[in-house]
Design a protein around this motif. Sequence first.
Motif, mmCIF file in Angstrom:
data_model
loop_
_atom_site.group_PDB
_atom_site.id
_atom_site.type_symbol
_atom_site.label_atom_id
_atom_site.label_comp_id
_atom_site.label_asym_id
_atom_site.label_seq_id
_atom_site.Cartn_x
_atom_site.Cartn_y
_atom_site.Cartn_z
ATOM 1 N N LEU A 10 3.884 -1.916 1.397
ATOM 2 C CA LEU A 10 3.016 -2.916 2.020
ATOM 3 C C LEU A 10 1.784 -2.267 2.649
ATOM 4 C CD1 LEU A 10 2.953 -6.015 2.622
ATOM 5 C CD2 LEU A 10 3.797 -5.428 4.909
ATOM 6 N N ALA A 11 1.966 -1.100 3.267
ATOM 7 C CA ALA A 11 0.836 -0.404 3.894
ATOM 8 C C ALA A 11 -0.228 -0.049 2.853
ATOM 9 C CB ALA A 11 1.327 0.856 4.604
ATOM 10 N N VAL A 12 0.208 0.362 1.661
ATOM 11 C CA VAL A 12 -0.739 0.672 0.590
ATOM 12 C C VAL A 12 -1.512 -0.578 0.180
ATOM 13 C CG1 VAL A 12 -0.953 1.385 -1.836
ATOM 14 C CG2 VAL A 12 0.542 2.659 -0.271
ATOM 15 N N LEU A 13 -0.792 -1.686 0.007
ATOM 16 C CA LEU A 13 -1.465 -2.933 -0.374
ATOM 17 C C LEU A 13 -2.454 -3.374 0.707
ATOM 18 C CD1 LEU A 13 1.405 -5.073 -1.963
ATOM 19 C CD2 LEU A 13 -0.217 -3.535 -3.083
ATOM 20 N N ARG A 14 -2.058 -3.208 1.974
ATOM 21 C CA ARG A 14 -2.953 -3.613 3.056
ATOM 22 C C ARG A 14 -4.212 -2.748 3.071
ATOM 23 N NH1 ARG A 14 -4.986 -7.850 5.169
ATOM 24 N NH2 ARG A 14 -5.450 -7.759 7.387
ATOM 25 N N SER A 15 -4.047 -1.447 2.853
ATOM 26 C CA SER A 15 -5.205 -0.559 2.810
ATOM 27 C C SER A 15 -6.129 -0.917 1.650
ATOM 28 C CB SER A 15 -4.749 0.897 2.685
ATOM 29 O OG SER A 15 -5.848 1.774 2.598
ATOM 30 N N LYS A 16 -5.545 -1.172 0.492
ATOM 31 C CA LYS A 16 -6.353 -1.553 -0.671
ATOM 32 C C LYS A 16 -7.080 -2.876 -0.425
ATOM 33 C CE LYS A 16 -3.573 0.807 -4.239
ATOM 34 N NZ LYS A 16 -4.647 1.603 -4.876
ATOM 35 N N SER A 17 -6.429 -3.792 0.283
ATOM 36 C CA SER A 17 -7.072 -5.077 0.587
ATOM 37 C C SER A 17 -8.275 -4.895 1.508
ATOM 38 C CB SER A 17 -6.069 -6.050 1.214
ATOM 39 O OG SER A 17 -5.799 -5.725 2.563
ATOM 40 N N HIS A 18 -8.296 -3.777 2.239
ATOM 41 C CA HIS A 18 -9.421 -3.424 3.111
ATOM 42 C C HIS A 18 -10.321 -2.381 2.436
ATOM 43 C CE1 HIS A 18 -8.673 -5.562 6.879
ATOM 44 N NE2 HIS A 18 -7.397 -5.195 6.871
ATOM 45 N N ASN A 19 -10.233 -2.314 1.107
ATOM 46 C CA ASN A 19 -11.074 -1.381 0.334
ATOM 47 C C ASN A 19 -10.896 0.077 0.748
ATOM 48 O OD1 ASN A 19 -12.371 -3.452 -1.258
ATOM 49 N ND2 ASN A 19 -13.545 -3.979 0.591
ATOM 50 N N ILE A 73 -5.927 -8.369 -4.666
ATOM 51 C CA ILE A 73 -6.060 -6.946 -4.332
ATOM 52 C C ILE A 73 -6.492 -6.151 -5.562
ATOM 53 C CG2 ILE A 73 -4.823 -4.880 -3.548
ATOM 54 C CD1 ILE A 73 -3.008 -6.771 -1.931
ATOM 55 N N ASN A 74 -7.489 -5.341 -5.400
ATOM 56 C CA ASN A 74 -7.951 -4.432 -6.456
ATOM 57 C C ASN A 74 -7.079 -3.188 -6.421
ATOM 58 O OD1 ASN A 74 -9.254 -2.758 -8.247
ATOM 59 N ND2 ASN A 74 -11.085 -2.473 -6.981
ATOM 60 N N MET A 75 -6.170 -3.048 -7.361
ATOM 61 C CA MET A 75 -5.235 -1.935 -7.359
ATOM 62 C C MET A 75 -5.894 -0.606 -7.711
ATOM 63 S SD MET A 75 -2.528 -3.131 -6.134
ATOM 64 C CE MET A 75 -1.380 -1.772 -6.410
ATOM 65 N N ASP A 76 -7.153 -0.644 -8.137
ATOM 66 C CA ASP A 76 -7.888 0.604 -8.364
ATOM 67 C C ASP A 76 -8.548 1.128 -7.095
ATOM 68 O OD1 ASP A 76 -7.292 0.675 -11.099
ATOM 69 O OD2 ASP A 76 -8.977 -0.650 -11.590
ATOM 70 N N ALA A 77 -8.520 0.314 -6.029
ATOM 71 C CA ALA A 77 -9.092 0.751 -4.753
ATOM 72 C C ALA A 77 -8.216 1.848 -4.151
ATOM 73 C CB ALA A 77 -9.185 -0.427 -3.792
ATOM 74 N N PRO A 78 -8.801 2.752 -3.340
ATOM 75 C CA PRO A 78 -7.996 3.801 -2.702
ATOM 76 C C PRO A 78 -7.105 3.217 -1.613
ATOM 77 C CG PRO A 78 -10.236 3.862 -1.876
ATOM 78 C CD PRO A 78 -10.229 2.843 -2.991
ATOM 79 N N ALA A 79 -6.140 3.987 -1.173
ATOM 80 C CA ALA A 79 -5.261 3.571 -0.076
ATOM 81 C C ALA A 79 -4.997 4.766 0.825
ATOM 82 C CB ALA A 79 -3.950 3.008 -0.606
ATOM 83 N N ASN A 80 -5.245 4.600 2.113
ATOM 84 C CA ASN A 80 -5.084 5.688 3.083
ATOM 85 C C ASN A 80 -4.199 5.236 4.237
ATOM 86 O OD1 ASN A 80 -7.133 7.800 2.075
ATOM 87 N ND2 ASN A 80 -8.331 5.904 2.087
ATOM 88 N N ILE A 81 -3.173 6.033 4.502
ATOM 89 C CA ILE A 81 -2.184 5.701 5.519
ATOM 90 C C ILE A 81 -2.051 6.872 6.491
ATOM 91 C CG2 ILE A 81 0.160 4.861 5.932
ATOM 92 C CD1 ILE A 81 -1.465 3.148 3.926
ATOM 93 N N VAL A 82 -1.905 6.576 7.783
ATOM 94 C CA VAL A 82 -1.518 7.589 8.768
ATOM 95 C C VAL A 82 -0.209 7.144 9.400
ATOM 96 C CG1 VAL A 82 -3.830 8.453 9.255
ATOM 97 C CG2 VAL A 82 -2.969 6.496 10.550
ATOM 98 N N LEU A 115 3.054 3.807 -4.890
ATOM 99 C CA LEU A 115 1.863 3.044 -5.278
ATOM 100 C C LEU A 115 0.603 3.908 -5.192
ATOM 101 C CD1 LEU A 115 2.437 -0.520 -3.741
ATOM 102 C CD2 LEU A 115 2.648 0.208 -6.118
ATOM 103 N N ASN A 116 0.823 5.219 -5.263
ATOM 104 C CA ASN A 116 -0.283 6.193 -5.341
ATOM 105 C C ASN A 116 -1.190 6.172 -4.117
ATOM 106 O OD1 ASN A 116 0.469 7.080 -8.000
ATOM 107 N ND2 ASN A 116 -0.434 5.179 -8.801
ATOM 108 N N GLY A 117 -0.613 5.895 -2.963
ATOM 109 C CA GLY A 117 -1.391 5.956 -1.731
ATOM 110 C C GLY A 117 -1.419 7.366 -1.164
ATOM 111 N N LYS A 118 -2.383 7.624 -0.296
ATOM 112 C CA LYS A 118 -2.499 8.909 0.388
ATOM 113 C C LYS A 118 -2.005 8.735 1.817
ATOM 114 C CE LYS A 118 -5.897 12.301 2.020
ATOM 115 N NZ LYS A 118 -7.343 12.637 2.129
ATOM 116 N N ILE A 119 -1.117 9.637 2.270
ATOM 117 C CA ILE A 119 -0.569 9.497 3.620
ATOM 118 C C ILE A 119 -0.723 10.794 4.393
ATOM 119 C CG2 ILE A 119 1.787 10.045 2.830
ATOM 120 C CD1 ILE A 119 2.751 8.022 5.046
#
Length: 530
Positions: free
Chosen positions: A16-25, A88-97, A120-124
């Motif tokens: 979910l965190a990845v999807l939320r980050s992608k939704s915020h570009n 959600i654009n699944m090609d958008a990056p995703a950044n999590i802390v 989901l290929n996010g960066k954490i």
Amino acid sequence: MKSDLLDSIMFTVGLLAVLRSKSHNGATIGVMVTASHNPEADNGVKLVEPLGEMLDQAWEEYAITLANCETHQQLQAALDDIIKKCKINMDAPANIVVARDTRPSGEALVASLKDGVKALNGKITDYGLQTTPQLHYVTRCINTANTPNAYGEPTTDGYHKKLADAFKKIVSGKPRLSPLLVDCANGIGAVALKELCQHLGEDLAVTSSNTDINGKGVLNFECGADYVKIGQKAPRGTSLSPNQRACSLDGDADRIMVIVSNLAGVFRLLDGDKIATLAAGFIMSKIKEANVTHADKSPLRVGLVQTAYANGSSTDYVKNKLQVPTVFTPTGVKHLHHEAAHFDVGVYFEANGHGTVLFSDAAVTAFKNAEGKNEAEKKAIETLRALSDLINQTVGDALSDMLMVEAILVCTQQSFKQWDSAYTDLPSRQEKVKVASRAAFVPIKADTELVEPKGLQEKINAQVAKFKKGRCFVRPSGTEDVVRVYAEAETKEETETLTYAVCGIVFDSFGGVGERPSKFKKVDAAGNII
């Protein structure tokens, strides 16, 4: 919940965190692994929006859906549905802390969270052990970097330095107060307090208790903000000498309770209501002293946000003595935070000690642009600027709030006793009643009245009318089949009578389950207590 049941939940939160980050570009989303004031065996997780706020309420439903998927197929379908609904654009990056408190289960649960992010290929980025407010701070700093609204350096050291520098500016040249004893609940607050004190130096005299972050089963055990609030007694392992100034943090350091003992060593608690009134009154006075306005000369709007649990005396004091506008919201920090944002300076605290002060962009701009016509105005402007840095505006922060209280008391040269004497709390009582279904109880008017079940509110009103300064409300729990009964009256005895009369009405006539507690009062058809 119990930490050994949370692995799959953490994995879905990672998704979910990845999807939320992608939704915020690609904006950074924070994840905090903590159960706050709960026992050490529990754990939990919070998601943090890009500017440090709590997760958007619409996304809470997505979290629930993902957490309850029982098969891989259900999980995939749920993810596809969220992606479609939110476009959600699944090609958008995703950044999590991510960060965690000191619970032994935290490290393994973070590993499960990372698996979900990577799936989901996010960066954490793992920030390790931090308080909840520090993680909120870091999230906002990352997302505002290199903008006109940059919040600070996104590191733990940057957090401590920002708070310490602001505190020093406010108290500069003023006599210091007596040493402050801090109960750290054997949690991450002990680590953060030690680091903060290194930056504060001699500007704040602090001693600490309950600092064992490695002991088994000691986190929040008979100590911490929640314990002293509910038990109305000093924390375990904390010796309060006469006139001792003290405070208690909770396990993740986002709540604070202020404690004072009088000459006889009698315990007194200054809760979130007292902190809110102190902050609102001081900020209002400084804005008047500074003569600060908007560019169009319109006044800055200062407001206080409370819940139904706020003591009636505090509300009366703020409205009639301080003359600060007061509004009410349903229980829950997310409601308070949202309402506070409608003011230029919005103060909010729950009675449990969780709260903060929000400064609008317009207010911060007004502080920055103000020049002051004399030394008094210039000093008040400097204090307001420093307060906007000292107060963690992303979320309730025990350490930031502790420094805010100390700064205000130093500026006004008030003792805890003088602060406490501004108004006297009405006696209050809170009890739980087990019921067949909490869904049968539907609150309205910021949780102060019930529209369902039919007839209950009228019975509550009839009991309240019997007591001078009586007030009582019933609201359902958000997590279990119980309702919470809160009451106030002029004396302790009247408060207990009112509380247990309403408890008895709920139990006897509106779905009480289990063995009837003997302390609940029986009420006849005419409304008389038997």
